[in-house]
Write an enzyme that holds these catalytic residues in place. Structure first.
Site, short mmCIF file in Angstrom:
data_model
loop_
_atom_site.label_atom_id
_atom_site.label_comp_id
_atom_site.label_asym_id
_atom_site.label_seq_id
_atom_site.Cartn_x
_atom_site.Cartn_y
_atom_site.Cartn_z
N LEU A 101 40.98 42.55 43.41
CA LEU A 101 42.38 42.79 43.74
C LEU A 101 42.83 41.56 44.52
CD1 LEU A 101 42.57 46.53 44.93
CD2 LEU A 101 43.28 45.58 42.73
N ASP A 102 44.03 41.06 44.23
CA ASP A 102 44.53 39.88 44.94
C ASP A 102 44.54 40.14 46.44
OD1 ASP A 102 44.95 38.77 42.48
OD2 ASP A 102 47.08 39.28 42.42
N LYS A 103 44.55 39.07 47.20
CA LYS A 103 44.51 39.17 48.66
C LYS A 103 45.62 40.07 49.20
CE LYS A 103 44.57 36.24 52.82
NZ LYS A 103 44.64 34.85 53.33
#
Length: 236
Positions: A101-103
């Site tokens: 999952l993106d930051k």
């Protein structure tokens, strides 16, 4: 399995740390004090450390509600990772996030040390449905739904499989929308790029389900629960 590896895998301590405990004489197997780290043990053996039983469990599966600002990685020199959010006793050898999952993306993230299952869940021919909830800068409408459902080709030539877009709310005055989107792929920044391709921007993004596994509503950001293998298999 050697007793030092057995206990290291169960996070009792490093192998060197276990050697120290053996020298102290506080580790027993089936009632007998362990004298050497080379001693072999089976899962059925009774292993005690200072009177506390240590049951062996080969694989561990955690479901985390990932917060913003944390990397979906096992380690990083300068930034916090999802592994750092696990309690020390839960940081088992080989624990790694399933996918990324993106930051700045929140929500359901699996952390497991079952390498075979990790591979199966990420294999291109075994993609599972993933549902995200998002806030969008821009007003998504029926035309957006049709565009996503048709299977998009992004500006760089990346071809995407059809995605199901559900519009939860529209706010024309503030040029915003709330949506749910179901995708089967997990291409780099896929949802952000999809909305970017139709002139909109993802403001907030949260993954709420993966297969039949759903993010518990009462699980707070940064917290996690341990799952059984049967629960994890709901994803398939």
């Amino acid at each position: 399995m050697r007793i030092d590896k057995y206990l290291a895998n169960m996070n009792v301590g490093s192998r060197k740390g276990v050697h120290v405990l053996i020298k102290k004489g506080i580790i027993t197997v089936n009632g007998d004090v362990v004298k050497t780290p080379k001693q072999q043990v089976k899962e059925s053996d009774e292993v005690l450390v200072d009177g506390q039983e240590v049951n062996y469990q080969k694989y561990h599966y955690f479901l985390m509600n990932k917060p913003k600002g944390v990397l979906s990685a096992t380690e990083d020199r300068s930034q916090r990772t999802v592994i750092s959010l696990l309690k020390p006793q839960d940081q088992y050898q080989g624990i790694t996030p399933v996918g990324r999952l993106d930051k700045d993306t929140t929500g359901l993230l699996l952390l497991i040390n079952d390498g075979q299952l990790n591979h199966e869940l990420l294999a291109p021919n075994k993609h599972v449905d993933k549902i995200y909830r998002a806030k969008i800068a821009g007003v998504a409408d029926d035309e957006t739904v049709k565009t996503f459902a048709s299977g998009m080709t992004l500006g760089d030539g990346t071809k995407l499989k059809p995605a199901e877009l559900k519009i939860l709310a529209q706010d024309e005055e503030h040029d915003s929308s709330e949506i749910e989107i179901k995708i089967r792929e997990g291409k780099y920044h896929q949802i952000k790029r999809m909305f970017g391709a139709v002139g909109m921007k993802v403001v907030e993004l949260e993954r709420i389900s993966m297969g039949n596994l759903k993010l518990p509503e009462d699980l707070k950001r940064g917290n996690y629960i341990e799952l059984s293998l049967d629960e994890v298999n709901k994803i398939k």
